[in-house]
Design a protein around this motif. Structure first.
Motif, PDB file in Angstrom:
ATOM      1  N   ALA A 190      37.604  40.852  53.283  1.00  0.00           N
ATOM      2  CA  ALA A 190      36.905  42.117  53.022  1.00  0.00           C
ATOM      3  C   ALA A 190      36.881  42.418  51.519  1.00  0.00           C
ATOM      4  N   LEU A 191      37.819  41.820  50.780  1.00  0.00           N
ATOM      5  CA  LEU A 191      37.873  42.061  49.332  1.00  0.00           C
ATOM      6  C   LEU A 191      36.750  41.352  48.579  1.00  0.00           C
ATOM      7  N   GLN A 192      35.939  40.590  49.301  1.00  0.00           N
ATOM      8  CA  GLN A 192      34.849  39.872  48.636  1.00  0.00           C
ATOM      9  C   GLN A 192      33.633  40.764  48.351  1.00  0.00           C
ATOM     10  N   PHE A 193      33.670  41.996  48.828  1.00  0.00           N
ATOM     11  CA  PHE A 193      32.452  42.815  48.779  1.00  0.00           C
ATOM     12  C   PHE A 193      32.626  44.131  48.007  1.00  0.00           C
ATOM     13  N   GLY A 194      31.496  44.603  47.504  1.00  0.00           N
ATOM     14  CA  GLY A 194      31.365  45.964  46.985  1.00  0.00           C
ATOM     15  C   GLY A 194      32.385  46.341  45.928  1.00  0.00           C
ATOM     16  N   GLU A 195      32.816  47.607  45.995  1.00  0.00           N
ATOM     17  CA  GLU A 195      33.701  48.175  44.980  1.00  0.00           C
ATOM     18  C   GLU A 195      35.088  47.498  44.970  1.00  0.00           C
ATOM     19  N   PRO A 196      35.658  47.171  46.166  1.00  0.00           N
ATOM     20  CA  PRO A 196      36.961  46.494  46.123  1.00  0.00           C
ATOM     21  C   PRO A 196      36.926  45.198  45.302  1.00  0.00           C
ATOM     22  N   LEU A 197      35.826  44.432  45.428  1.00  0.00           N
ATOM     23  CA  LEU A 197      35.714  43.190  44.647  1.00  0.00           C
ATOM     24  C   LEU A 197      35.602  43.514  43.158  1.00  0.00           C
ATOM     25  N   ALA A 198      34.714  44.444  42.827  1.00  0.00           N
ATOM     26  CA  ALA A 198      34.495  44.785  41.411  1.00  0.00           C
ATOM     27  C   ALA A 198      35.796  45.275  40.771  1.00  0.00           C
ATOM     28  N   ARG A 199      36.524  46.137  41.504  1.00  0.00           N
ATOM     29  CA  ARG A 199      37.763  46.714  40.957  1.00  0.00           C
ATOM     30  C   ARG A 199      38.805  45.621  40.717  1.00  0.00           C
ATOM     31  N   LEU A 200      38.967  44.755  41.704  1.00  0.00           N
ATOM     32  CA  LEU A 200      39.960  43.676  41.588  1.00  0.00           C
ATOM     33  C   LEU A 200      39.610  42.739  40.426  1.00  0.00           C
ATOM     34  N   LEU A 201      38.348  42.356  40.343  1.00  0.00           N
ATOM     35  CA  LEU A 201      37.956  41.425  39.278  1.00  0.00           C
ATOM     36  C   LEU A 201      38.117  42.064  37.905  1.00  0.00           C
ATOM     37  N   ARG A 202      37.807  43.357  37.806  1.00  0.00           N
ATOM     38  CA  ARG A 202      37.941  44.053  36.520  1.00  0.00           C
ATOM     39  C   ARG A 202      39.393  44.053  36.064  1.00  0.00           C
ATOM     40  N   LEU A 203      40.295  44.371  37.006  1.00  0.00           N
ATOM     41  CA  LEU A 203      41.730  44.384  36.672  1.00  0.00           C
ATOM     42  C   LEU A 203      42.194  42.999  36.205  1.00  0.00           C
ATOM     43  N   LEU A 204      41.734  41.971  36.916  1.00  0.00           N
ATOM     44  CA  LEU A 204      42.163  40.615  36.581  1.00  0.00           C
ATOM     45  C   LEU A 204      41.567  40.161  35.248  1.00  0.00           C
ATOM     46  N   LYS A 205      40.305  40.533  35.003  1.00  0.00           N
ATOM     47  CA  LYS A 205      39.684  40.153  33.734  1.00  0.00           C
ATOM     48  C   LYS A 205      40.373  40.864  32.561  1.00  0.00           C
ATOM     49  N   ASP A 206      40.756  42.132  32.757  1.00  0.00           N
ATOM     50  CA  ASP A 206      41.486  42.846  31.700  1.00  0.00           C
ATOM     51  C   ASP A 206      42.817  42.150  31.423  1.00  0.00           C
ATOM     52  N   GLU A 207      43.481  41.737  32.491  1.00  0.00           N
ATOM     53  CA  GLU A 207      44.769  41.060  32.338  1.00  0.00           C
ATOM     54  C   GLU A 207      44.579  39.705  31.640  1.00  0.00           C
ATOM     55  N   GLN A 208      43.518  38.997  32.024  1.00  0.00           N
ATOM     56  CA  GLN A 208      43.216  37.713  31.369  1.00  0.00           C
ATOM     57  C   GLN A 208      43.050  37.924  29.860  1.00  0.00           C
ATOM     58  N   GLN A 209      42.344  38.989  29.500  1.00  0.00           N
ATOM     59  CA  GLN A 209      42.112  39.309  28.084  1.00  0.00           C
ATOM     60  C   GLN A 209      43.437  39.565  27.368  1.00  0.00           C
ATOM     61  N   ALA A 210      44.296  40.349  28.017  1.00  0.00           N
ATOM     62  CA  ALA A 210      45.595  40.671  27.406  1.00  0.00           C
ATOM     63  C   ALA A 210      46.439  39.398  27.257  1.00  0.00           C
ATOM     64  N   LEU A 211      46.434  38.565  28.284  1.00  0.00           N
ATOM     65  CA  LEU A 211      47.222  37.332  28.231  1.00  0.00           C
ATOM     66  C   LEU A 211      46.673  36.376  27.167  1.00  0.00           C
ATOM     67  N   MET A 212      45.368  36.388  27.024  1.00  0.00           N
ATOM     68  CA  MET A 212      44.752  35.518  26.023  1.00  0.00           C
ATOM     69  C   MET A 212      45.198  35.931  24.629  1.00  0.00           C
ATOM     70  N   GLN A 213      45.215  37.237  24.398  1.00  0.00           N
ATOM     71  CA  GLN A 213      45.647  37.704  23.081  1.00  0.00           C
ATOM     72  C   GLN A 213      47.112  37.386  22.835  1.00  0.00           C
ATOM     73  N   ALA A 214      47.918  37.500  23.891  1.00  0.00           N
ATOM     74  CA  ALA A 214      49.356  37.248  23.735  1.00  0.00           C
ATOM     75  C   ALA A 214      49.652  35.762  23.535  1.00  0.00           C
ATOM     76  N   THR A 215      48.876  34.901  24.212  1.00  0.00           N
ATOM     77  CA  THR A 215      49.210  33.468  24.183  1.00  0.00           C
ATOM     78  C   THR A 215      48.300  32.656  23.276  1.00  0.00           C
ATOM     79  N   LYS A 216      47.224  33.286  22.793  1.00  0.00           N
ATOM     80  CA  LYS A 216      46.208  32.584  21.975  1.00  0.00           C
ATOM     81  C   LYS A 216      45.611  31.408  22.744  1.00  0.00           C
ATOM     82  N   ARG A 217      45.513  31.564  24.036  1.00  0.00           N
ATOM     83  CA  ARG A 217      44.974  30.490  24.881  1.00  0.00           C
ATOM     84  C   ARG A 217      44.121  31.131  25.961  1.00  0.00           C
ATOM     85  N   ARG A 218      42.895  30.609  26.152  1.00  0.00           N
ATOM     86  CA  ARG A 218      42.011  31.202  27.146  1.00  0.00           C
ATOM     87  C   ARG A 218      42.019  30.363  28.426  1.00  0.00           C
ATOM     88  N   VAL A 219      42.444  30.979  29.515  1.00  0.00           N
ATOM     89  CA  VAL A 219      42.485  30.291  30.804  1.00  0.00           C
ATOM     90  C   VAL A 219      41.395  30.892  31.690  1.00  0.00           C
TER      91      VAL A 219
END
Ligand SMILES: Cc1cc2nc3c(=O)[nH]c(=O)nc-3n(C[C@H](O)[C@H](O)[C@H](O)COP(=O)(O)O)c2cc1C
Length: 350
Positions: A190-219
């Motif tokens: 059910a998490l594949q659809f609508g707002e739940p998907l958008a919210r989850l992906l946004r949180l993960l993308k923000d975290e990816q950005q933070a981790l990238m800045q901390a590690t200087k490595r883009r995963v």
């Protein structure tokens, strides 16, 4: 050339393993592979695979044929599997805490249909165990880590599990896959659809950005989707994925459909169906994704690749990379070589 020896050896080993219940043969097969590695005998079953370098997701792959998630959930057999000629290996699905998965039996081979039904339920030893294995690995190839949520975590709190896994594996993974498509964890799809998907992906993308800045490595961060989606649903997912700048999509996981296995004695087992009966449905979702993203998004095609021609079809439908699971169980390492050759021919065709 595949040495006839490697082909026949695999056939013999497979015949013996197929006498056992599916999950036992899975475990023994992997243990046997690890023994061959330790005894420096893997060459006996490893086909010669011509290089077919490809650059996708900012990563350099020696060839575009990888191993799909679920075969080595804990990265316990990474060195052995990595020595078979795959262009990359995806480990997991891993969850923050260890969990036993569903009661056995939970894995069924439908040999006549060249299919598998599984309801493993994310059995794994937890993300810390996997991270330790990845730190110790000798395999120097590309490793993706597929992440999920614990069964006991309510679906509303799923983001916490995905974030915990992303943080834990970021430093040791070459790419990370958000698995929202397993049919064996209630509510997950059910998490594949609508707002739940958008919210989850946004949180993960923000975290990816933070981790990238901390590690200087883009995963890169990818999403793995189910095959049981209408074209409209695929288009909606594609829009969200592009809007949230997800780096790629893996299509697809196993299906809830039983088309093609209606007459099998085990066709009614609950769980996800993979292998030959999945090929077309999975390729259709892949094509719709490619179409909906105008070919702008890296796509990994997986589902029912049982021969080289199936891999080529995924390439034609828009996949930059492909992955094997059920086909590898039935055909062994020879299938890697066959798929690489078919994709090479596709690249050189007009
Ligand atoms: C026994 C088994 C376990 C699997 N476990 C996972 C998993 O943990 N995570 C995941 O994303 N996919 C999992 N898959 C799905 C595969 O990665 C793949 O997407 C699917 O089987 C379709 O490919 P195939 O037809 O080549 O098998 C599993 C598949 C099987 C057969």
């Amino acid at each position: 050339m595949v040495t006839p020896l490697s082909f026949w050896l695999f056939r013999c080993i497979r015949s013996l393993l197929f006498l056992l219940p599916a999950e036992t043969s899975h475990e023994w097969g992997l243990k046997g592979l690890e023994l061959l590695r330790r005894w420096h005998l893997l060459w006996l079953i490893r086909p010669r695979i011509a290089p077919l370098p490809v650059r996708v997701l900012g990563l350099a792959f020696p060839n575009p044929v990888g191993l799909a998630a679920g075969l080595d959930k804990n990265a316990d057999y990474l060195d052995a599997l990595g020595a078979l000629g795959f262009g990359f290996i995806e480990v997991g699905t891993v969850t923050p805490k260890p969990q036993p998965g569903n009661p056995t039996p939970r894995l069924f081979r439908l040999a006549q249909e060249r299919a598998i039904i599984n309801r493993m339920g994310f059995n794994n030893l937890g993300v810390d165990h996997l991270v330790e294995n990845l730190k110790r690995r000798r395999y120097r190839g590309i490793v993706g880590v597929n992440i999920g949520k614990n069964l006991t975590t309510p679906v509303e709190d799923a983001a916490q599990d995905y974030l915990a896994c992303l943080r834990a594996v970021y430093a040791v993974a070459d790419y990370v896959v958000v698995n929202l498509s397993s049919p064996n964890t209630p509510g997950l799809r059910a998490l594949q659809f609508g707002e739940p998907l958008a919210r989850l992906l946004r949180l993960l993308k923000d975290e990816q950005q933070a981790l990238m800045q901390a590690t200087k490595r883009r995963v890169p961060l990818l999403l793995k989707v189910a095959p049981d989606l209408s074209e409209a649903e695929v288009r909606e997912i594609a829009r969200t994925v592009l809007r949230e700048s997800v780096d790629g999509v893996i299509a697809t996981n196993t299906t809830l459909s039983r088309a093609g296995v209606e007459h099998s004695p085990q066709g009614n087992e609950a769980g996800g169906l993979s292998g030959a009966p999945l090929t077309q449905a999975s390729t259709t979702v892949l094509y719709h994704l490619w179409d909906a993203t105008s070919g702008r998004l890296p796509l990994i095609g997986v589902g029912g690749i049982m021969q080289g021609a199936d891999a080529a079809q995924k390439g034609e439908a828009g996949a930059s990379l492909v992955q094997l699971y059920s086909g590898f169980i039935y055909r062994g390492p020879t299938l890697i070589r066959e798929c690489v050759r078919a994709l090479k021919a596709l690249r050189h065709s007009p």
